[in-house]
Design an enzyme around this catalytic site. Structure first.
Site, short mmCIF file in Angstrom:
data_model
loop_
_atom_site.label_atom_id
_atom_site.label_comp_id
_atom_site.label_asym_id
_atom_site.label_seq_id
_atom_site.Cartn_x
_atom_site.Cartn_y
_atom_site.Cartn_z
N SER A 170 0.90 -1.15 -0.02
CA SER A 170 -0.32 0.00 -0.04
C SER A 170 0.88 1.05 -0.14
O SER A 170 2.24 1.43 0.36
CB SER A 170 -0.82 -0.01 1.23
N TYR A 186 -3.45 -0.47 9.93
CA TYR A 186 -3.11 -0.99 8.36
C TYR A 186 -1.78 -0.68 7.86
O TYR A 186 -1.14 -1.48 7.30
CB TYR A 186 -4.33 -0.34 7.66
C1 GCO Z 1 -7.05 4.87 3.79
C2 GCO Z 1 -7.40 3.68 2.57
C3 GCO Z 1 -5.96 3.33 2.08
C4 GCO Z 1 -5.88 2.84 0.78
C5 GCO Z 1 -4.47 2.16 0.39
C6 GCO Z 1 -3.75 3.30 -0.27
O1 GCO Z 1 -8.00 4.55 4.52
O2 GCO Z 1 -6.24 5.55 3.75
O3 GCO Z 1 -8.14 2.80 2.76
O4 GCO Z 1 -5.20 2.57 3.10
O5 GCO Z 1 -6.73 1.76 0.78
O6 GCO Z 1 -3.96 1.47 1.07
O7 GCO Z 1 -2.43 2.80 -0.75
#
Ligand code: GCO
Length: 255
Positions: A146, A159
């Protein structure tokens, strides 16, 4: 040099989290490049339907529903592949969840769930695939990272940490498995149009920020990941290892 460089004919690809979203687009792209794809999802019916749709489109596809956070589920799936003589030549660790909450309000259980789903799963499934690829002297592992593999955004800490880990896990896989003929690389999608991001797309301020912050001036389409996925799954990337390719409209490269 010719089309064989990017051909996946005769290869079998397992794509986790591929009953929808980015995983489904990647699975369809690998199938179109000649691979026999195994669709994975936690929901058996949705997984079966996604595989059936690919078969209907004329591709070779099968379904393997299991929860990527369940070690027993993963081991049972690979035991079934072994029993059926299915050799995974290409593994795409795509399955992942998002959970947006400020850290001061974040329960440890929610932190663990995101890390487990987005990072630990890639290690466990990667380990099981590599154990079978190493004796064959070849294999392709593609981890889905990501923009948050590099940069943090407020309210998505678990995440971000998991995706940062995915980048470094990719390098660790290269460190240990390249000598055995395996290539482990990653794709870093930018802001893509998916169910996971629908709340962001529907938020006018966030939508405007993405369009302003991205040199391409727009959100990405899931199918725009296919080229990088086919490249990293094919003989064209036999000397590429430990890399992460950002497919993000230029976002990671500019202030
Ligand atoms: C967020 C998004 C990001 C994108 C992606 C960006 O909440 O900022 O979900 O996480 O999905 O990962 O590269």
């Amino acid at each position: 040099m010719g089309p064989a460089l990017f051909s996946l004919t005769g290869r079998t690809a397992l794509v986790t989290g591929s009953s929808r979203g980015l995983g489904r687009a990647i699975a369809e792209g690998l199938a179109a490049a000649g691979a026999s794809v195994i669709i994975n999802g936690v929901d058996p019916e949705r997984t079966r339907q996604a595989a059936a749709a690919l078969v209907k489109a004329g591709y070779q596809a099968d379904a393997a529903a299991f929860d990527v956070t369940s070690e027993n589920g993963i081991m049972a799936a690979f035991k079934d592949f072994d029993a059926r003589g299915i050799e995974i030549d290409i593994l795409v660790n795509n399955a992942g969840i998002q959970f947006r909450k400020p850290m001061v309000d974040l329960a440890t259980e929610d932190w663990r769930r995101v890390i487990d789903t987005n990072l630990t799963s890639a290690f466990v499934i990667g380990r099981e695939a590599a154990k079978r690829m190493i004796p064959r002297g070849c294999g392709k592992i593609i981890n889905i990272g990501s923009l948050t593999s590099e940069l943090a955004r407020a309210t998505v800490a678990p995440y971000t940490v998991a995706k940062g880990g995915v980048k470094m896990l990719t390098r660790a896989m290269a460190a240990e498995w390249a000598a055995h003929g395996l290539q482990a690389n990653a794709i870093g999608p930018g802001y893509m149009i998916t169910d996971m991001n629908q709340a962001l797309i529907d938020n006018p301020e966030f939508d405007a920020w993405v369009k302003k912050r991205t040199p391409a001036g727009r959100w990405g389409k899931p199918e725009e990941l296919i080229g990088a996925a086919v490249f990293l799954a094919s003989p064209a990337s036999d000397y590429v290892n430990g890399q992460i390719i950002y497919v993000d409209g230029g976002m990671i490269s500019v202030l």
